[in-house]
Structure formats: C-alpha cells, structure tokens
Design an enzyme around this catalytic site. Structure first.
Site, short mmCIF file in Angstrom:
data_model
loop_
_atom_site.label_atom_id
_atom_site.label_comp_id
_atom_site.label_asym_id
_atom_site.label_seq_id
_atom_site.Cartn_x
_atom_site.Cartn_y
_atom_site.Cartn_z
N TYR A 274 -13.53 7.85 -12.94
CA TYR A 274 -13.43 6.55 -12.27
C TYR A 274 -13.95 5.44 -13.19
O TYR A 274 -13.31 4.41 -13.35
CB TYR A 274 -14.24 6.60 -10.97
CG TYR A 274 -14.13 5.37 -10.11
CD1 TYR A 274 -13.01 5.14 -9.32
CD2 TYR A 274 -15.16 4.43 -10.07
CE1 TYR A 274 -12.91 4.02 -8.53
CE2 TYR A 274 -15.07 3.29 -9.27
CZ TYR A 274 -13.95 3.09 -8.51
OH TYR A 274 -13.86 1.97 -7.71
N ASN B 70 -5.37 -4.46 -6.77
CA ASN B 70 -6.56 -3.93 -6.11
C ASN B 70 -6.48 -2.43 -5.81
O ASN B 70 -7.51 -1.79 -5.64
CB ASN B 70 -6.78 -4.71 -4.81
CG ASN B 70 -7.82 -4.06 -3.93
OD1 ASN B 70 -9.02 -4.14 -4.20
ND2 ASN B 70 -7.37 -3.39 -2.88
N ASP C 147 0.86 -1.17 0.00
CA ASP C 147 0.00 0.00 0.00
C ASP C 147 0.90 1.23 0.00
O ASP C 147 2.06 1.16 0.42
CB ASP C 147 -0.90 0.01 1.24
CG ASP C 147 -2.17 0.84 1.04
OD1 ASP C 147 -3.26 0.23 0.92
OD2 ASP C 147 -2.08 2.08 1.00
N ASP D 77 3.84 2.35 -4.35
CA ASP D 77 2.99 3.21 -5.17
C ASP D 77 2.82 2.50 -6.51
O ASP D 77 3.75 2.46 -7.32
CB ASP D 77 3.65 4.58 -5.36
CG ASP D 77 2.83 5.50 -6.27
OD1 ASP D 77 1.74 5.10 -6.72
OD2 ASP D 77 3.30 6.63 -6.52
N VAL D 78 1.64 1.93 -6.74
CA VAL D 78 1.45 1.11 -7.94
C VAL D 78 1.52 1.93 -9.22
O VAL D 78 1.66 1.36 -10.31
CB VAL D 78 0.12 0.32 -7.89
CG1 VAL D 78 0.11 -0.65 -6.73
CG2 VAL D 78 -1.07 1.27 -7.84
N LYS E 40 -12.05 2.05 -14.77
CA LYS E 40 -12.53 0.71 -14.45
C LYS E 40 -13.01 -0.03 -15.69
O LYS E 40 -12.88 -1.26 -15.79
CB LYS E 40 -13.64 0.80 -13.40
CG LYS E 40 -13.15 1.35 -12.06
CD LYS E 40 -11.97 0.55 -11.50
CE LYS E 40 -11.57 1.01 -10.12
NZ LYS E 40 -10.45 0.22 -9.55
#
Length: 279
Positions: A155, A90, A37, A63-64, A159
């Site tokens: 958003y 996720n 995370d 940090d993805v 997605k």
C-alpha cells in the site's frame, strides 16, 4: 479555483468512504458531480441519496485499473455535462499481506492497478481535456500518510508513487503556464471500509498472500471507526481546491513522523519508526 458553482467534478471510488465525502461536499458547493465506482449497487445507492438531497449527479460504473473504463467515464461525463473542472483520482484498495516478500503477484497487480494505474489513467484521460478547455481546473490525487512515512509495504509503495507523480505533474503544469492545478491528499486514519477491500477483488486476481495472525476484519472495523469522518476530508479538499494548495494533510499529529523520516534521509540514517499516535 474560487467559484465552484455549476462546475463539474468527477470522483472515482465515490460509492463510499472518502470519495462519498468529497461528492457530498462538492454537491453542497453547488457542483454537478459524476460519481464512479466498481461497486455498482453501492454506487447507485449513493447517487440516489445525493439526488434525493437535491444534487445534480451522474453515476458511471468504472474499474479505474482499466484504461478503457476510465476513457468511457470521461466520455460519459463530457456527454452529460459538457466539461470537467475537478477530477478526484480517489479509488483505492488495500491488501494487508505480510511480510511483503510473500505477497503474491496477484496482490501486486491488483493494488498497483487500482492505486497507481488508476491515477495514471485519470491523468492521461482527463488532464488533456482540462488543458484544452483553457479554464480553471483541478485534479486531486488520493495518496495517504503511508506515502510519506516508512513501513506501508504494498500500500505504501503505491501511495509513495502517487505522491511523486503528483509532484511531477504540478511542476509540469506550472512550468508550462497551464491553468489546471493539482493536489495530493495524504490522510491518516479515516472512517472508511478500505480495510474490507477484498469485497471488490477481481476473481482473476484471487491468489492472496498471507495476512498477519493478529489481523481481523472486526478489529480493523473498530479501529477505522475512530478515524476522521469522510465528510471532514471532503471539506479539506474543497478548501485546497479554492486555495490551489498542493498538499492536503488531514492529520497534523503525524507531522513529527514525517519530520523524523526526512531527518533520517538527510542524515543518511537507516529507517526507524516512531510510535504512532495513541500507542
């Protein structure tokens, strides 16, 4: 992937919300879990709680949105446990700017970097490792009902992209006869704090667009508290991994909304919205 005992799972966005729910469920299934995370204090608190409950876990601040961070996450996971059998891409954020054309470039860079590129970085980094292992393995990409319905703005755009990417990777894995499988998680309202994503927004991307006049953190918090528990979502994820099921839909009451959108598409109709459950 029936037997999860002693297998290794990596979960991004694991400090809270759905990621924490998945990590708890994996630990209960006897898995070793790597939690990552960007929120360091919350990450270590979650890891400590799982260790106190007897779980074998490892925490890595990540940090993805950074390819280098995700590569370092993989190195740490492999260095600690020697393999990765489940990856949950996720981590996600929400920026509620409206209308969409007034969203700033910082809004776009932030949400695309985490919600979409975070998944891309996870797949590019971990899937070759899983293929090389030549064992049963599984990737779960967290999308949203916003990726299946109309009206999600920034958003929803991210997605929807995660859904399309996941479908493509599934077909490629099956076509090539490779062992890893993939699922896409499309939850509705879940009791998380994603509505307060701003707490983790990078300072370099601080220019935020306008939010609706009737929106507030307190109102959002109250609404999200009525959502499905993250632990229940985690249990559905484990079921899908065991069954090698691609679609993970947690809120069947939205089925008619998905059907409505698909019917409009097939008929060539302009987009319209059905009232949401409870409205």
């Amino acid at each position: 992937m029936e037997n999860l005992e002693d297998k290794v799972a990596v979960v991004t966005g694991a400090a809270s919300g759905i990621g924490k729910g998945m990590a708890e469920t994996f630990a209960d299934a006897g898995m070793r879990v790597v939690l990552s995370d960007v929120e360091e204090a919350a990450l270590h608190a979650t890891a400590a709680g799982l260790r106190d409950a007897g779980a074998d876990v490892h925490a890595v601040v990540t940090d993805v949105a950074s390819a280098g961070d995700v590569e370092a996450l993989a190195e740490s996971a492999l260095g600690t446990y020697g393999a990765v059998h489940v990856l949950c891409n996720n981590a996600g954020v929400y920026t509620g700017s409206r209308p969409s054309w007034e969203s700033t470039l910082d809004d776009w860079e932030w949400i695309l970097g985490v919600n979409l590129m975070g998944v891309v970085h996870g797949i590019r980094t971990f899937l070759p490792v899983m293929i090389e292992q030549n064992e049963d393995a599984h990737i779960v990409n967290t999308a949203s009902l916003a990726g299946l319905l109309t009206g999600g703005s920034l958003y929803g755009a991210t997605k929807t992209a995660v859904v399309a990417l996941s479908e493509t990777v599934h077909l490629e894995l099956v076509r090539d006869g490779l062992k890893p499988r993939i699922s896409v998680l499309c939850p509705g309202l879940v009791d998380t704090n994603i509505y307060h994503s701003q707490r983790n927004r990078p300072a370099r991307l601080s220019d935020a667009g306008p939010v609706p006049g009737d929106w507030s953190v307190e109102a959002a918090k109250k609404a999200f508290k009525t959502g499905l528990s993250p632990r229940a979502v985690g249990e559905r994820v484990v079921e899908a991994i065991r069954e090698q099921r691609f679609w993970i839909l947690t809120h069947p009451e939205y089925g008619k909304h998905i059907e409505h959108r698909m019917t409009q598409l097939l008929n060539g109709d302009n987009p319209t919205l059905l009232p949401m459950p409870g409205q």
